[in-house]
Design an enzyme around this catalytic site. Structure first.
Site, PDB file in Angstrom:
ATOM      1  N   ALA A  69       0.877  -1.125  -0.045  1.00 43.59           N
ATOM      2  CA  ALA A  69      -0.068  -0.092   0.004  1.00 43.59           C
ATOM      3  C   ALA A  69       0.959   1.265  -0.159  1.00 43.59           C
ATOM      4  O   ALA A  69       0.454   2.472  -0.565  1.00 43.59           O
ATOM      5  CB  ALA A  69      -0.999  -0.026   1.185  1.00 43.59           C
ATOM      6  N   THR A  70       2.053   1.405   0.370  1.00 42.14           N
ATOM      7  CA  THR A  70       2.876   2.520   0.512  1.00 42.14           C
ATOM      8  C   THR A  70       3.155   2.702  -0.997  1.00 42.14           C
ATOM      9  O   THR A  70       3.080   3.994  -1.327  1.00 42.14           O
ATOM     10  CB  THR A  70       4.233   1.796   1.201  1.00 42.14           C
ATOM     11  OG1 THR A  70       3.901   1.835   2.645  1.00 42.14           O
ATOM     12  CG2 THR A  70       5.241   3.095   1.119  1.00 42.14           C
ATOM     13  N   GLN A 178      -6.608  -0.364   5.929  1.00 42.38           N
ATOM     14  CA  GLN A 178      -7.364  -1.051   7.117  1.00 42.38           C
ATOM     15  C   GLN A 178      -8.787  -1.165   6.918  1.00 42.38           C
ATOM     16  O   GLN A 178      -9.295  -1.415   8.180  1.00 42.38           O
ATOM     17  CB  GLN A 178      -6.880   0.096   8.415  1.00 42.38           C
ATOM     18  CG  GLN A 178      -5.373   0.286   8.615  1.00 42.38           C
ATOM     19  CD  GLN A 178      -4.974  -1.016   9.425  1.00 42.38           C
ATOM     20  OE1 GLN A 178      -5.545  -2.036   9.449  1.00 42.38           O
ATOM     21  NE2 GLN A 178      -3.551  -0.896   9.365  1.00 42.38           N
ATOM     22  N   SER A 196      -3.298  -3.415   0.749  1.00 39.64           N
ATOM     23  CA  SER A 196      -2.237  -4.348   0.761  1.00 39.64           C
ATOM     24  C   SER A 196      -2.777  -5.780   1.217  1.00 39.64           C
ATOM     25  O   SER A 196      -3.614  -5.915   2.029  1.00 39.64           O
ATOM     26  CB  SER A 196      -1.207  -3.649   1.909  1.00 39.64           C
ATOM     27  OG  SER A 196      -0.118  -4.228   2.126  1.00 39.64           O
ATOM     28  N   HIS A 198      -0.843  -7.961   2.737  1.00 42.23           N
ATOM     29  CA  HIS A 198      -0.302  -8.389   4.427  1.00 42.23           C
ATOM     30  C   HIS A 198      -1.388  -8.089   5.720  1.00 42.23           C
ATOM     31  O   HIS A 198      -1.216  -8.464   6.598  1.00 42.23           O
ATOM     32  CB  HIS A 198       1.089  -8.177   4.562  1.00 42.23           C
ATOM     33  CG  HIS A 198       1.274  -6.647   5.088  1.00 42.23           C
ATOM     34  ND1 HIS A 198       1.541  -6.441   6.378  1.00 42.23           N
ATOM     35  CD2 HIS A 198       1.342  -5.533   4.466  1.00 42.23           C
ATOM     36  CE1 HIS A 198       1.786  -5.114   6.196  1.00 42.23           C
ATOM     37  NE2 HIS A 198       1.869  -4.722   5.075  1.00 42.23           N
ATOM     38  N   THR A 234       8.389  -7.169 -13.735  1.00 45.56           N
ATOM     39  CA  THR A 234       7.983  -8.556 -13.923  1.00 45.56           C
ATOM     40  C   THR A 234       6.916  -8.879 -12.886  1.00 45.56           C
ATOM     41  O   THR A 234       7.255  -8.798 -11.600  1.00 45.56           O
ATOM     42  CB  THR A 234       9.100  -9.623 -13.773  1.00 45.56           C
ATOM     43  OG1 THR A 234      10.035  -9.244 -14.327  1.00 45.56           O
ATOM     44  CG2 THR A 234       8.664 -11.096 -14.057  1.00 45.56           C
ATOM     45  N   CYS A 320       4.592   1.626  11.782  1.00 42.46           N
ATOM     46  CA  CYS A 320       5.397   2.472  11.092  1.00 42.46           C
ATOM     47  C   CYS A 320       5.839   3.753  11.560  1.00 42.46           C
ATOM     48  O   CYS A 320       6.346   4.699  10.715  1.00 42.46           O
ATOM     49  CB  CYS A 320       4.579   2.649   9.620  1.00 42.46           C
ATOM     50  SG  CYS A 320       4.071   1.156   8.934  1.00 42.46           S
TER      51      CYS A 320
HETATM   52  N1  PMP Z   1      -1.910   2.624   5.050  1.00 41.90           N
HETATM   53  C1  PMP Z   1      -2.276   2.356   6.106  1.00 41.90           C
HETATM   54  C2  PMP Z   1      -3.620   2.912   6.754  1.00 41.90           C
HETATM   55  C3  PMP Z   1      -1.704   1.340   6.616  1.00 41.90           C
HETATM   56  O1  PMP Z   1      -2.046   1.030   7.921  1.00 41.90           O
HETATM   57  C4  PMP Z   1      -0.472   0.705   6.028  1.00 41.90           C
HETATM   58  C5  PMP Z   1       0.286  -0.261   7.021  1.00 41.90           C
HETATM   59  N2  PMP Z   1       0.727  -0.024   8.152  1.00 41.90           N
HETATM   60  C6  PMP Z   1       0.142   1.261   4.932  1.00 41.90           C
HETATM   61  C7  PMP Z   1      -0.731   2.341   4.247  1.00 41.90           C
HETATM   62  C8  PMP Z   1       1.136   0.856   4.245  1.00 41.90           C
HETATM   63  O2  PMP Z   1       1.012  -0.679   3.755  1.00 41.90           O
HETATM   64  P1  PMP Z   1       2.169  -1.612   3.297  1.00 41.90           P
HETATM   65  O3  PMP Z   1       2.759  -2.098   4.698  1.00 41.90           O
HETATM   66  O4  PMP Z   1       1.469  -2.460   2.369  1.00 41.90           O
HETATM   67  O5  PMP Z   1       3.086  -0.764   2.623  1.00 41.90           O
END
Ligand code: PMP
Length: 379
Positions: A69-70, A178, A196, A198, A234, A320
């Site tokens: 997601a980042t 989330q 994302s 995970h 890829t 994070c």
């Molecule tokens: N957005 C939100 C609201 C998240 O909670 C997170 C992960 N903590 C991310 C983005 C980033 O996701 P990723 O770990 O897949 O880069």
């Protein structure tokens, strides 16, 4: 072991891992190779992409796989800004964003963009009247997190979508990381949506950006042909297929799972009422999967490590965020540094059992009474 940090990352579902292994074993070809093995891989990639599109009620060509997601947030925001900068350089966002959005905004400020932050109401939701006041002719993007990762507070995304319908030149990006797999999401009035694997019992290393077909983006990763022209590299076929599986499984029995998590959340909240130094930071607008509390005048990492002795794992702020700084989210909502310095996040899953919560509460009580309250942390 009692895991109460599901919002940081989720354990991989065995079926998801099995699907990753199966594809890794049986599909050797690069989906972009034009020989038989490549074509087989490409066909499987299309099937998995179609499955995700169907689950989200969007078109397969509107999905761009990323590393998480980042990257999806970076691509959405930087990609839109670079492409539409001639329309204007004004962006509207919130102070409740994950760092993968807020840091992009900080970067864009250095590139001449003007960022406006929406006012936050006492329940942690954004002020929709303020949104209407902030919208301007040069506004190109509104970016809002669906569910805040620290507090679980859910934003009125549908209402924002309705308001923005009257502004067809303003694009709407939602960080849904989330929200997916916890609540129903409707992408109808959303232009760009990040999520994302995970966080939904999938594997780390893959995420996705939904981008409405009519919108253009400037790439942030350049290179050769891939799954999407907006992101080179890829295609990681085993990750894509296992992501589709994770998404499908995460949407099964959503209502029942929600009710189960809600009950656990209520049990914890009720039990915490008796501690004078505990305040609840997750407002009535929070989803039950995330319960954020502050134990005033206690360093949150001290309490986190005390629980770790009992093999209970939870977070201070988010995985994070920077440790020693007050939570920006809590400061934005409560404007109270003491509260923002001492927050702990308990995050729950449909897999969490009431026995686990009972044990957690027993250990909480033990460690709370062993605490050394330190005077005013905020001074
Ligand atoms: N957005 C939100 C609201 C998240 O909670 C997170 C992960 N903590 C991310 C983005 C980033 O996701 P990723 O770990 O897949 O880069």
């Amino acid at each position: 072991m009692i895991y109460l940090d599901y919002s940081a990352t989720t354990p991989v579902a065995p079926e998801v891992l099995e699907s990753f292994n199966k594809v890794s074993r049986n599909y050797l070809g690069n989906p972009n190779s034009i020989h038989r093995l490549g074509l087989d891989s490409k066909e499987l990639m299309h099937q998995a992409t179609n499955q995700i599109a169907k689950l989200l009620k969007v078109k397969a060509e509107e999905l761009i796989f990323t590393s998480g997601a980042t990257e999806a947030n970076n691509l959405a925001i930087k990609g839109v800004c670079a492409h539409y900068q001639n329309r204007g350089k004004h962006i509207i966002t919130t102070e409740l964003e994950h760092s993968s959005v807020s840091e992009v905004m900080n970067y864009l400020k250095t590139q001449g963009y003007e960022i406006s932050y929406l006012n936050v109401l006492p329940d942690g939701t954004i002020d929709l009247k303020h949104l209407k006041q902030l919208l301007r002719l040069d506004t190109i993007l509104v970016s809002i997190v669906y569910v805040n990762s620290e507090t679980g507070i859910k934003q009125p995304i549908e209402d924002v979508g309705h308001i923005l319908k009257a502004y067809p030149k303003v694009l709407f990006h939602v960080d849904g990381t989330q929200a997916v797999g916890k609540i129903k999401v409707d992408l109808n009035n959303i232009d760009l949506f990040s999520f994302s694997a995970h966080k939904i019992y999938g594997l780390p290393g893959i995420g996705c950006l939904y981008k409405q077909k009519k919108i253009e983006l400037t790439n942030i990763i350049h290179g050769g042909q891939s799954q999407s022209k907006y992101r080179a590299g890829t295609p990681p076929l085993p990750l894509i297929v296992s992501f589709a599986k994770a998404l499908r499984l995460s949407l099964v029995n959503l209502d029942d799972r929600y009710t189960h998590v809600l009950k656990l959340n209520q049990t914890i909240k009720k039990a915490l009422e008796k501690y004078p130094e505990v305040v609840i930071n997750s407002s009535s607008e929070a989803i039950p999967h995330i319960l954020n509390i502050s134990i005033l005048n206690v360093l949150p990492e001290t309490f986190m490590h005390a629980l770790e002795k009992h093999h209970i794992y939870l977070s201070t702020q988010t995985a994070c965020s920077k440790f020693d700084e007050p939570s920006k989210t809590l400061l934005a909502i409560y404007k109270d540094k003491k509260r923002a310095l001492s927050s702990i996040r308990i995050s729950l899953s449909h897999k969490t059992t009431s026995e686990e919560i009972d044990f957690f509460l027993k250990c909480f009580d033990l460690e709370y009474h062993a605490l050394n309250f330190m005077g005013d942390l905020s001074v």
